[in-house]
Design a protein around this motif. Structure first.
Motif, short mmCIF file in Angstrom:
data_model
loop_
_atom_site.label_atom_id
_atom_site.label_comp_id
_atom_site.label_asym_id
_atom_site.label_seq_id
_atom_site.Cartn_x
_atom_site.Cartn_y
_atom_site.Cartn_z
N ASN A 21 0.82 -1.49 0.20
CA ASN A 21 0.32 -0.10 0.55
C ASN A 21 1.00 1.12 0.08
O ASN A 21 1.00 2.27 -0.92
CB ASN A 21 -1.19 0.03 1.50
CG ASN A 21 -2.22 1.25 1.00
OD1 ASN A 21 -2.19 1.55 -0.13
ND2 ASN A 21 -1.86 1.42 2.20
N ASP A 22 1.98 1.32 0.61
CA ASP A 22 3.10 2.19 1.08
C ASP A 22 3.30 2.67 -0.80
O ASP A 22 3.83 4.14 -0.74
CB ASP A 22 3.97 2.18 1.91
CG ASP A 22 3.07 2.32 3.64
OD1 ASP A 22 2.50 2.94 3.55
OD2 ASP A 22 3.92 1.55 4.26
N ARG A 23 4.09 1.64 -1.53
CA ARG A 23 4.81 1.59 -2.78
C ARG A 23 3.61 2.28 -3.42
O ARG A 23 4.23 3.01 -4.49
CB ARG A 23 4.96 0.27 -2.59
CG ARG A 23 6.29 0.19 -2.02
CD ARG A 23 6.99 -1.18 -2.63
NE ARG A 23 7.95 -1.62 -1.52
CZ ARG A 23 8.89 -2.94 -1.68
NH1 ARG A 23 7.96 -3.72 -2.85
NH2 ARG A 23 9.55 -3.07 -1.07
N LEU A 24 1.76 1.29 -3.36
CA LEU A 24 1.48 2.40 -4.34
C LEU A 24 0.94 3.71 -4.21
O LEU A 24 0.80 4.05 -5.07
CB LEU A 24 0.34 1.32 -4.14
CG LEU A 24 -0.98 1.47 -5.03
CD1 LEU A 24 -0.77 1.50 -6.71
CD2 LEU A 24 -2.04 0.84 -4.58
N GLN A 25 1.08 4.06 -3.46
CA GLN A 25 0.68 5.50 -2.60
C GLN A 25 2.20 6.29 -2.92
O GLN A 25 1.60 7.47 -4.31
CB GLN A 25 0.80 5.50 -1.05
CG GLN A 25 -1.02 5.00 -0.84
CD GLN A 25 -0.90 5.34 0.54
OE1 GLN A 25 -0.13 5.67 1.32
NE2 GLN A 25 -2.33 4.89 1.25
N LYS A 26 2.89 5.81 -3.07
CA LYS A 26 4.35 6.75 -3.36
C LYS A 26 4.24 6.53 -5.29
O LYS A 26 4.31 7.45 -5.91
CB LYS A 26 5.55 5.94 -2.66
CG LYS A 26 6.33 5.76 -1.58
CD LYS A 26 7.07 5.24 -0.68
CE LYS A 26 7.30 5.50 0.41
NZ LYS A 26 8.69 5.05 1.62
N LEU A 27 4.31 4.89 -5.46
CA LEU A 27 3.91 5.39 -6.93
C LEU A 27 3.26 5.73 -7.66
O LEU A 27 3.06 6.43 -8.63
CB LEU A 27 3.80 4.10 -7.38
CG LEU A 27 3.99 3.49 -8.87
CD1 LEU A 27 4.50 3.73 -9.19
CD2 LEU A 27 3.43 2.27 -9.46
N SER A 28 2.01 6.23 -6.79
CA SER A 28 0.75 7.32 -7.54
C SER A 28 1.32 8.56 -7.15
O SER A 28 0.63 8.97 -8.36
CB SER A 28 -0.40 6.76 -6.53
OG SER A 28 -1.24 7.78 -7.25
N GLN A 29 1.54 8.83 -5.84
CA GLN A 29 2.33 10.57 -6.19
C GLN A 29 3.39 10.78 -6.95
O GLN A 29 3.72 11.99 -7.78
CB GLN A 29 2.85 10.60 -4.08
CG GLN A 29 2.99 12.40 -4.41
CD GLN A 29 1.94 13.02 -4.47
OE1 GLN A 29 0.83 12.53 -3.41
NE2 GLN A 29 2.22 14.09 -5.07
N ALA A 30 4.53 9.32 -7.40
CA ALA A 30 5.12 10.16 -7.89
C ALA A 30 4.84 10.11 -9.82
O ALA A 30 5.48 11.20 -10.10
CB ALA A 30 6.19 8.87 -7.99
N PHE A 31 3.73 9.01 -9.74
CA PHE A 31 3.26 9.63 -11.04
C PHE A 31 2.36 10.73 -11.36
O PHE A 31 2.41 11.65 -12.18
CB PHE A 31 2.14 8.28 -11.65
CG PHE A 31 1.65 8.36 -12.52
CD1 PHE A 31 2.30 7.93 -13.94
CD2 PHE A 31 0.43 9.11 -12.47
CE1 PHE A 31 1.82 7.75 -15.33
CE2 PHE A 31 -0.53 9.43 -13.97
CZ PHE A 31 -0.21 8.71 -15.49
N GLU A 32 1.80 11.66 -10.25
CA GLU A 32 1.45 12.31 -10.43
C GLU A 32 2.41 13.76 -10.22
O GLU A 32 1.89 14.41 -10.75
CB GLU A 32 0.15 12.74 -9.28
CG GLU A 32 -1.37 11.69 -9.22
CD GLU A 32 -2.00 11.87 -7.66
OE1 GLU A 32 -1.63 12.96 -7.08
OE2 GLU A 32 -3.02 10.68 -7.72
N ASP A 33 3.25 13.51 -9.69
CA ASP A 33 4.26 14.56 -10.00
C ASP A 33 4.73 14.64 -11.21
O ASP A 33 4.71 15.53 -11.69
CB ASP A 33 5.35 14.04 -8.91
CG ASP A 33 4.64 14.88 -7.06
OD1 ASP A 33 3.73 14.85 -6.82
OD2 ASP A 33 5.05 14.22 -6.21
N TYR A 34 5.03 13.83 -11.52
CA TYR A 34 5.12 13.20 -13.12
C TYR A 34 4.16 14.20 -14.24
O TYR A 34 4.82 14.55 -14.70
CB TYR A 34 5.75 12.23 -13.48
CG TYR A 34 5.76 12.25 -14.69
CD1 TYR A 34 7.47 12.11 -15.39
CD2 TYR A 34 5.43 11.24 -15.83
CE1 TYR A 34 7.68 12.14 -16.54
CE2 TYR A 34 5.54 11.57 -17.03
CZ TYR A 34 6.98 11.64 -17.84
OH TYR A 34 7.10 11.38 -18.80
N VAL A 35 3.27 13.80 -13.86
CA VAL A 35 2.60 14.27 -14.68
C VAL A 35 2.22 15.76 -14.94
O VAL A 35 2.37 16.77 -15.63
CB VAL A 35 0.66 14.23 -14.63
CG1 VAL A 35 -0.02 14.15 -14.98
CG2 VAL A 35 0.93 12.18 -15.13
#
Length: 589
Positions: A44-58
């Motif tokens: 869950n932590d990795r998914l949240q970090k991945l989601s945040q990283a993707f949003e930051d990238y976008v």
């Protein structure tokens, strides 16, 4: 009979093996469940970090694209401005040079005539071109052509032509003629929709460019406009809101890093942090406006130089035809300046566009001269005069600002502790505990510790070995074996139930030791968590005291700001540098 005993013995061993395997299986299942829970949290932590990283990238990609598009458009718009209005810059430079030629007499009449007529042809709609023809005609004493040129310039831009002639005549020492043009200029203005060049009038008043008589004419007109516009409560409130926004910009940053424990346990922290941040604005306001009032504006030695500076502001200002492109250029510059953040660019552009709008009411121009002098092109002296005129709005905005942040202070500062832990792979959640910092810290610490003990004890006890439940099976098996031995009436077979009972007792003892060790591990972990919570509470209580002292110190500067605002009422009344002197020797002749 021996076969029966042997078969019974094998069954007992099988039962013991099954019991051991079952216990091992249960233990493995518990470990696996704990691992699964841990893996689920990690996933869950990795998914949240991945989601945040993707949003930051976008977001970063989107802002980068915005910057690239704006940079491209900046080049295009600047090219359009240069292509469509580049010749206006030539007219502006020639106007300044022609004025200097009046003083030096180094330019021939033929040159002035040729340049003026050429620019008149090249810029058929620009108001300044016929003004140059008029200047050349005046220098050549050609009254008829001068009048025609002035009339044409007035037709193209009545306000700018009137103001230019007023300043130019004042520069040449023609005081009465200058005042007539000034009255004509002011009479034609609508205080609800003033052009951007009106900032030049404010500059002229602050510099005393029109002399005492001219300054008095302008002041009387400004007072009439002010009384007229202030009859509309909405307009006045708009200026108060503008000054409120100015005060808000001086609020300090968040102090969460300075008070981390208080921010972690106090639900009222957002209000406290905001109040402290807003109270910090007082010192910033004092620093800015004290420096402004203490600064002595630079004074030119000659009135001609002073008027030339003001004339430069008038002739170099954007023409109305340029405004659409200038506005688009300002928008793209704001996007680049804010790193592609369109919302931030729009907020930043809100004040920039004030300098590019076609028409503004007098109150807005006055406020903008005080708050954004660079965007209107006025000097420090004009800013100080404008701040003086706006001190009532400044005072009202500051009073409501101080009242509002004080109203957000919480009546009670509380501590809330509600944590989750996983000792020995088992989830434990501490029920919510709330305490008020108005109570002694010793009482709060004792209450929190007792709360921890009450909540943790049942959880710790749940790890204790269940002797009663675990003894049922071995007691039943041993009892069956004893019954069988009694039925067979063979004392030698007593060894079998004794052996089974002993083995089972050893297994139970081993299990109880493991349970006791696990229980001790859980108890130690929760004890550490309890001590950490108590320490956090103690640290938060100390930070409450520090925060209170910091807030009182920041808030105590509010009367000093009120006194400064009162002093600003007279800050713009200093004598202008040229109020008691004539333009040059010709004026006294």
């Amino acid at each position: 009979m021996s076969d029966t005993d042997h078969g019974l013995h094998r069954k007992v061993e099988r039962v013991e093996s099954l019991v051991l395997r079952l216990e091992q299986g249960v233990g493995q299942v518990g470990v696996q469940v704990a691992h699964v829970g841990q893996r689920a949290e990690e996933a869950n932590d990795r998914l949240q970090k991945l989601s945040q990283a993707f949003e930051d990238y976008v977001l970063k990609a989107e802002r980068t694209a915005n910057v690239q598009r704006s940079e491209t458009r900046i080049g295009v718009v600047e090219g359009q401005i240069e292509h469509q209005f580049g010749h206006y810059k030539v007219v502006r430079r020639v106007a300044t040079g022609m004025l200097q030629g009046f003083d030096l007499g180094l330019v021939s009449d033929d040159t002035l005539r040729d340049v003026g007529e050429q620019l008149m042809i090249e810029t058929p709609r620009y108001w300044l071109a016929p003004v140059l023809v008029a200047l050349r005609s005046w220098l050549a004493d050609d009254q008829q052509q001068c009048e025609r040129a002035v009339q044409e310039a007035f037709r193209r831009s009545p306000s700018r032509t009137s103001l230019f002639m007023a300043l130019m005549l004042r520069r040449q020492g023609r005081v009465e003629s200058s005042l007539r043009w000034l009255r004509h200029y002011l009479a034609a203005l609508d205080p609800n929709g003033l052009g951007r060049e009106f900032a030049v009038i404010l500059e002229s008043v602050s510099q005393g460019a029109f002399g005492p008589a001219g300054v008095e004419i302008v002041r009387e007109r400004l007072e009439v406009w002010r009384a007229q516009l202030l009859g509309d409560e909405g307009r006045e409130q708009a200026q108060v809101d503008r000054w409120r926004a100015e005060i808000e910009r001086h609020a300090g940053p968040s102090s969460q890093q300075r008070f981390p424990r208080l921010a972690a346990v106090c639900p009222q922290w957002p209000q406290m942090d905001q109040a402290l941040s807003k109270a910090a604005a007082h010192d910033s306001l004092i620093a800015k406006y004290s420096a402004m009032t203490a600064e002595e504006p630079a004074v030119r030695e000659r009135l001609e130089d002073q008027v030339d500076d003001i004339l430069d502001q008038l002739v170099t200002g954007y023409d109305e035809e340029e405004l659409p492109l200038r506005r688009e250029l300002a928008q793209h510059h704001a996007v680049v300046r804010n790193g592609g953040d369109l919302d931030a660019a729009q907020r930043d552009l809100g004040s920039d566009l004030l300098a590019l709008d076609r028409r503004l009411d007098y109150l807005t121009i006055q406020s903008e001269s005080a708050l954004n002098p660079d965007k209107l092109g006025v000097t420090r002296a004009t800013q100080r005069m404008a701040v003086s005129a706006c001190h009532e709005w400044f005072g009202r905005a500051h009073a409501t600002y101080s009242r509002d942040y004080r109203a957000t202070l919480p009546a009670d500062v509380e501590a809330v502790v509600e944590t989750s832990h996983t000792p020995a792979g088992q989830a434990f959640r501490l029920p919510r505990w709330t305490g008020s910092f108005t109570r002694p810290i010793e009482e709060l610490e004792r209450s929190l510790a007792e709360h921890w003990d009450r909540a943790a004890r049942p959880f710790i006890d749940s790890f204790a070995y269940k002797w009663g439940r675990n003894l049922i099976a071995p007691i039943a098996v041993v009892a069956v074996l004893l019954v069988c031995v009694g039925v067979m009436q063979n004392p030698a077979m007593l060894i079998l139930p004794i052996l089974v009972g002993g083995v089972w007792a050893a297994v139970l003892w081993w299990q109880s030791q493991n349970a006791a060790a696990r229980q001790k591990e859980v108890e130690d972990a929760l004890q550490l968590a309890k001590l950490d919570s108590v320490q956090q509470l103690r640290g938060a209580a100390a930070e409450v005291v520090d925060w209170s002292g910091t807030f009182r110190q920041a808030d105590s500067r509010e009367p000093a700001v009120r006194a400064l605002i009162a002093d600003l009422a007279t800050a713009g009344n200093a004598p202008a540098p040229f109020e008691r002197r004539v333009a040059d020797a010709r004026a006294g002749a």
